[in-house]
Design an enzyme around this catalytic site. Structure first.
Site, short mmCIF file in Angstrom:
data_model
loop_
_atom_site.label_atom_id
_atom_site.label_comp_id
_atom_site.label_asym_id
_atom_site.label_seq_id
_atom_site.Cartn_x
_atom_site.Cartn_y
_atom_site.Cartn_z
N ASP A 73 31.87 -35.60 -31.95
CA ASP A 73 33.18 -35.03 -32.24
C ASP A 73 33.72 -34.20 -31.09
O ASP A 73 34.13 -34.74 -30.07
CB ASP A 73 33.10 -34.23 -33.54
CG ASP A 73 34.47 -33.84 -34.08
OD1 ASP A 73 35.48 -34.38 -33.60
OD2 ASP A 73 34.54 -32.99 -34.98
N HIS A 77 33.64 -36.87 -41.22
CA HIS A 77 33.34 -35.55 -41.78
C HIS A 77 33.06 -35.65 -43.28
O HIS A 77 31.94 -35.44 -43.71
CB HIS A 77 34.42 -34.51 -41.48
CG HIS A 77 34.65 -34.27 -40.04
ND1 HIS A 77 33.65 -33.85 -39.19
CD2 HIS A 77 35.76 -34.41 -39.27
CE1 HIS A 77 34.13 -33.73 -37.97
NE2 HIS A 77 35.42 -34.08 -37.98
#
Length: 466
Positions: free
Chosen positions: A332, A281
């Site tokens: 994810d 991220h």
């Protein structure tokens, strides 16, 4: 076995960008590419692959069980933190048998979209009460074995990023104990985590389709001294290791309140940054954070679809790349299962942030989705159609409503998972003409997800509301 490609994406010479070549014949043996011929005719018995053939795609960051939240966590908007409550409900309900069924379908869905290697960020380790599974139920690594079995059936390479998760959060006074719904994530100490993971590495040592890496869940779940221990373990073993980093501003605020520094600086001070590390991220970074990550050669895995879905924000992808951080992409939480879309999202986010186009050329985006992702998963020889590389091939149709008329060299900016026709992983034909060898993947997903939510006894559509 031979594969004849109408067009194929081949690596450039001397660091030059990849390029499209016509009539490429790829010969494989024992799961690897042994010959590549350009402008070659097909040989008798070759499998013909139309459109444009790319190297196998790499999903560098996956939480397979999150797939059961797709389309169920949007009531009245919700937030990252309310979404997390639904995730905890799912995690509590999982058993090895249920997890294997769900993961098989999730990994097969990824394979249908061209993914041939997955980095599974795995932290659902123990029984729901936090006690290890006994040997009669598969032993302490029963959940990991469920993932290995699922990956084998789905036909993808698996890098299991076994995750150390020791604390329930980070408050002004330091780290907090695990909450009851987090109990099954924890091993108690880094030493206990390492004993379990070392046993897993030994058990899987002869399986060339899997690799055991490591992860720290976040600076919220692993303390600075523990991060240093994990970094030493990773250096000793040479395993790739990953960590969630600054996905939400709340993590930065907690680290600053407790330690007076950002999460990136915490990792740096613990000796946890470097070429073997991938930060996931990395959305909310200071200029100093970007410099620390880039100067150390720490990789960064961006997950644009999730970062939009959870309102995380836009990561400084171009700044990180220019600073020296290799970039990869991941799905994810599986709000989508499309690595091509994730790569395209990196460019799209940069356009939104900077107000200009073309920060990432198509060749760079293909690299993010292929070779860079495989490298982040401990597979540096993968993601190339070249002699010696794993025989992972993905055929993208150029005649669909999305791709008709596109320049093949720019297909990454137009194509997605629905345009994949054929997938070869480790020399095995896993997807042919859009059909996965395991059968009806949609039915598998629906059945597994329905059973898991029934096991929770909860309705996340009502509970994940602001």
């Amino acid at each position: 076995m031979g594969f004849w490609c109408e067009r194929a994406w081949l690596p450039g010479d001397g660091g030059a960008p990849g390029h499209v070549a016509e009539s490429v014949r790829v010969e494989t043996a024992e799961g690897r590419i042994v010959a590549v011929e350009v402008a070659a005719p097909a040989a008798d018995g070759d499998v013909r692959l139309g459109g444009l053939v790319l190297p196998g795609l790499a999903d560098a960051h996956s939480h397979a069980f999150h797939r059961a939240l797709r389309g169920r966590a949007h009531a009245d908007g919700g937030s990252f933190w309310t979404w997390r409550e639904g995730m905890y409900a799912l995690a509590t309900a999982l058993t090895p048998e249920l997890y294997e069924r769900l993961a098989r379908a999730v990994l097969a869905e990824l394979a249908l979209g061209g993914t041939t290697a997955v980095g599974e960020f795995h932290y659902v380790h123990h029984r729901a009460d936090g006690t290890p599974y006994p040997e009669s139920e598969g032993g302490p690594n029963a959940m990991a074995e469920a993932l290995r079995s699922a990956a084998r059936d789905a036909g993808v390479h698996l890098t299991l990023l076994d995750t150390c998760y020791l604390h329930g959060g980070l408050g002004p006074d330091g780290h907090e104990p695990l909450a009851p719904e987090q109990a099954r994530f924890g091993d108690g100490t880094v030493e206990a985590w390492a004993r379990r993971v070392d046993a897993l590495r030994a058990a899987w040592a002869d399986d060339d389709r899997v690799l055991v890496g490591a992860a720290a869940h976040s600076v919220r779940a692993v303390a600075p001294s523990e991060l240093a221990e994990l970094a030493r373990w990773a250096r000793r073993t040479g395993a790739p290791w990953h960590v969630h980093l600054s996905e939400q501003p709340g993590e930065n605020e907690a680290a600053l309140a407790a330690f007076g520094v950002t999460p990136t600086r915490l990792l740096h001070d613990a000796g946890a940054l470097g070429p073997g590390t991938t930060a996931v991220h990395a959305v909310h970074l200071t200029d100093d954070d970007v410099t620390l990550l880039g100067a150390s050669g720490t990789g960064v895995c961006l997950c644009p679809t999730t970062e939009r879905d959870l309102a995380d924000g836009i990561a400084p992808g171009l700044r990180l790349l220019r600073a020296g951080s290799p970039l990869s992409v991941g799905t994810d939480q599986h709000v989508g299962a499309d690595v091509l879309a994730e790569a395209r999202g990196v460019e799209e986010h940069e356009r939104l942030a900077a107000g200009r186009r073309g920060a990432f050329p198509p060749a760079t985006l293909i690299e993010l989705a292929t070779s860079a992702g495989h490298a982040a998963l401990g597979r540096p020889d993968a993601g190339r159609i070249a002699v010696g590389a794993p025989a992972d091939l993905v055929a993208i149709r150029l005649d669909t409503v999305r791709t008709a008329g596109v320049d093949p060299a720019q297909v990454v900016l137009a194509a997605g998972a629905p345009d994949v026709s054929d997938v070869v992983a480790g020399g095995e034909l896993v997807v042919r003409d859009g059909e996965h060898r395991v059968g009806n993947v949609a039915r598998m997903l629906a059945d597994a997800i329905e059973e898991i939510w029934a096991a929770t006894g909860r309705d996340v559509t009502k509970e994940t509301r602001t």
